[in-house]
Scaffold this motif. Structure first.
Motif, mmCIF file in Angstrom:
data_model
loop_
_atom_site.group_PDB
_atom_site.id
_atom_site.type_symbol
_atom_site.label_atom_id
_atom_site.label_comp_id
_atom_site.label_asym_id
_atom_site.label_seq_id
_atom_site.Cartn_x
_atom_site.Cartn_y
_atom_site.Cartn_z
ATOM 1 N N LEU A 56 0.792 -1.327 0.544
ATOM 2 C CA LEU A 56 -0.059 -0.326 0.187
ATOM 3 C C LEU A 56 0.927 1.200 0.018
ATOM 4 N N THR A 57 0.295 2.210 -0.030
ATOM 5 C CA THR A 57 1.151 4.105 -0.034
ATOM 6 C C THR A 57 0.947 3.906 1.070
ATOM 7 N N SER A 58 2.002 5.096 1.062
ATOM 8 C CA SER A 58 2.610 5.718 2.403
ATOM 9 C C SER A 58 1.701 6.845 2.173
ATOM 10 N N HIS A 59 1.636 7.352 0.422
ATOM 11 C CA HIS A 59 1.399 8.922 0.244
ATOM 12 C C HIS A 59 -0.149 9.753 0.309
ATOM 13 N N THR A 65 -2.119 19.585 -4.978
ATOM 14 C CA THR A 65 -2.683 20.202 -4.654
ATOM 15 C C THR A 65 -3.217 19.678 -3.119
ATOM 16 N N ASP A 66 -4.010 20.531 -2.359
ATOM 17 C CA ASP A 66 -4.983 19.749 -1.356
ATOM 18 C C ASP A 66 -5.802 18.639 -0.479
ATOM 19 N N ASN A 67 -5.217 18.292 -1.961
ATOM 20 C CA ASN A 67 -6.757 17.421 -1.957
ATOM 21 C C ASN A 67 -5.775 16.122 -1.552
ATOM 22 N N LYS A 68 -6.849 15.117 -1.075
ATOM 23 C CA LYS A 68 -6.522 13.875 -0.038
ATOM 24 C C LYS A 68 -6.191 12.623 -1.513
ATOM 25 N N THR A 69 -5.038 12.285 -1.178
ATOM 26 C CA THR A 69 -5.335 10.190 -1.351
ATOM 27 C C THR A 69 -4.595 9.726 -1.045
ATOM 28 N N ILE A 90 -2.572 -12.407 4.379
ATOM 29 C CA ILE A 90 -2.307 -11.621 3.743
ATOM 30 C C ILE A 90 -1.476 -10.293 5.183
ATOM 31 N N THR A 91 -0.673 -10.336 3.877
ATOM 32 C CA THR A 91 0.578 -8.775 5.349
ATOM 33 C C THR A 91 0.494 -8.164 4.302
ATOM 34 N N PHE A 92 0.308 -6.621 5.194
ATOM 35 C CA PHE A 92 0.755 -5.640 4.764
ATOM 36 C C PHE A 92 2.222 -4.559 4.795
ATOM 37 N N LEU A 93 1.984 -3.419 3.725
ATOM 38 C CA LEU A 93 3.647 -3.575 3.327
ATOM 39 C C LEU A 93 3.414 -2.109 2.708
ATOM 40 N N SER A 94 4.013 -0.911 4.129
ATOM 41 C CA SER A 94 3.932 0.437 2.695
ATOM 42 C C SER A 94 5.620 0.422 3.356
ATOM 43 N N PRO A 95 5.315 1.947 2.206
ATOM 44 C CA PRO A 95 7.025 2.620 2.609
ATOM 45 C C PRO A 95 7.460 2.996 4.306
ATOM 46 N N LYS A 96 6.690 3.629 4.382
ATOM 47 C CA LYS A 96 7.031 4.251 5.999
ATOM 48 C C LYS A 96 6.593 3.443 6.796
ATOM 49 N N GLY A 97 6.294 2.062 6.440
ATOM 50 C CA GLY A 97 5.507 1.296 7.699
ATOM 51 C C GLY A 97 4.391 2.483 8.336
ATOM 52 N N GLY A 98 3.676 1.225 9.470
ATOM 53 C CA GLY A 98 2.143 2.163 10.006
ATOM 54 C C GLY A 98 1.203 2.298 9.597
ATOM 55 N N LYS A 99 -0.166 3.213 9.701
ATOM 56 C CA LYS A 99 -0.845 3.239 9.182
ATOM 57 C C LYS A 99 -1.287 3.671 7.752
ATOM 58 N N ALA A 100 -1.555 3.099 6.245
ATOM 59 C CA ALA A 100 -1.546 3.688 5.181
ATOM 60 C C ALA A 100 -2.761 4.285 5.241
ATOM 61 N N PRO A 101 -2.706 5.338 4.709
ATOM 62 C CA PRO A 101 -4.164 6.420 4.161
ATOM 63 C C PRO A 101 -4.706 5.876 3.469
ATOM 64 N N MET A 102 -6.909 5.797 2.735
ATOM 65 C CA MET A 102 -6.752 5.124 1.624
ATOM 66 C C MET A 102 -7.516 6.706 1.412
ATOM 67 N N ASP A 103 -7.496 6.115 0.119
ATOM 68 C CA ASP A 103 -8.380 7.780 -0.290
ATOM 69 C C ASP A 103 -9.950 7.819 -0.113
ATOM 70 N N LEU A 218 -6.602 14.230 -14.148
ATOM 71 C CA LEU A 218 -5.815 14.451 -13.284
ATOM 72 C C LEU A 218 -3.640 14.259 -13.638
ATOM 73 N N THR A 219 -4.426 14.202 -15.082
ATOM 74 C CA THR A 219 -2.589 13.610 -16.046
ATOM 75 C C THR A 219 -1.921 15.029 -15.502
ATOM 76 N N SER A 220 -1.840 16.708 -15.436
ATOM 77 C CA SER A 220 -1.252 17.389 -14.805
ATOM 78 C C SER A 220 -0.379 17.586 -13.541
ATOM 79 N N ILE A 221 -1.533 16.363 -12.760
ATOM 80 C CA ILE A 221 -0.572 16.448 -11.619
ATOM 81 C C ILE A 221 0.372 15.075 -11.446
ATOM 82 N N MET A 222 0.167 13.743 -12.017
ATOM 83 C CA MET A 222 0.609 13.086 -11.503
ATOM 84 C C MET A 222 2.080 13.112 -12.366
#
Length: 273
Positions: A56-59, A65-69, A90-103, A218-222
């Motif tokens: 999962l992402t940690s981002h 932008t100020d929008n959440k993802t 199933i084991t969950f992994l993220s770059p930072k560990g801890g809570k992974a944010p849901m969009d 969202l093309t310009s944001i990526m």
């Protein structure tokens, strides 16, 4: 049926001979071979539970932008349901560990989806996502498969993450399966095999398409367009109409195009495990 009482009909000597004859029949070379063939066939037909690593992402911020993802709800909940129903771990992994944010937008968009509601109500799953492992806590050799979940968050923290890339390559080169859905295939971008070639080179692959990115504006944001990047790395990109399910399986590589492909990706992965 005729009952035969050994005690009444046999002398001690004959009883001994009869016992040896029964032993010879049971443990004859032919019967042992039959047993071994039956046993191995039975074991082969029963799939043992496998350990699968969900990335999962940690981002949580959408570009500048100020929008959440974050990670996209059905792209985790649907494959999770498929694999858990088959008994896999199933084991969950993220770059930072801890809570992974849901969009948060995915929670709203799929608020009426039963599998998503069940997933959010699953205390075990939610606890695991609140306490994801760090890459340093993971050994590739412990897992049969890795699955990269989608959401726009991975576009920002997976392409350059060499720790997770090393885990993914390790699982694949140990004979395991690499899978991803929607924006999750961005996790494949840094995967270089020990021969120096990108894992996706020459393989069929799919992901969230340029057309779908344009459609959600969202093309310009990526940081880059995922379809374009996968093509640049040598992947044979296969797309279908926007929002339609599309799963590509090339050996031990499984990819899905969009949220509608999440369950089919889980099913394809379960079939290979």
């Amino acid at each position: 049926m005729v009952e035969f009482n050994i005690e009444e009909k046999c002398s001690p000597y004959n009883k001994y001979i009869l016992t040896l004859n029964v032993f010879d029949v049971l443990f004859s070379e032919q019967n042992i071979v039959r047993y071994l063939i039956y046993s191995s066939t039975t074991r082969a037909s029963v799939k043992m539970p496998a350990k699968v690593l969900f990335v999962l992402t940690s981002h949580d911020k959408l570009g500048t932008t100020d929008n959440k993802t974050g990670w996209y709800l059905p792209e985790v909940a649907h494959p999770y349901h498929v694999l858990k129903a088959k008994g896999h771990d199933i084991t969950f992994l993220s770059p930072k560990g801890g809570k992974a944010p849901m969009d948060p937008g995915s929670g709203e968009a799929f608020k009426d989806d039963q599998l998503c509601k069940d997933f959010l109500a699953n205390k075990e799953a939610m606890s695991a996502i609140d306490n994801t492992r760090k890459p340093s806590q993971i050994k590739a050799s412990d897992f049969k498969a890795i699955f990269y979940a989608g959401g726009h968050g991975p576009m920002f923290d997976l392409p350059g993450n060499q720790e997770i890339a090393k885990i993914g390559v390790g699982i694949y080169e140990n004979g395991g399966i690499v899978s991803a859905v929607c924006h999750g295939p961005v996790g494949l971008v840094p995967l270089k095999l020990s021969n120096g070639e990108y894992l996706i080179k020459g393989k069929k692959v799919t992901a969230f398409t340029n057309a779908e990115e344009d459609a959600v504006q969202l093309t310009s944001i990526m940081p880059f367009l995922l379809e374009t990047k996968l093509k640049e790395l040598g992947g044979s990109f296969v797309a279908v109409d926007m929002w339609k399910p599309n799963v590509q399986v090339d050996g031990r590589l499984i990819t899905g195009q969009n949220p509608a492909s999440a369950t089919p990706v889980g099913e394809a992965l379960a079939k290979l495990l």
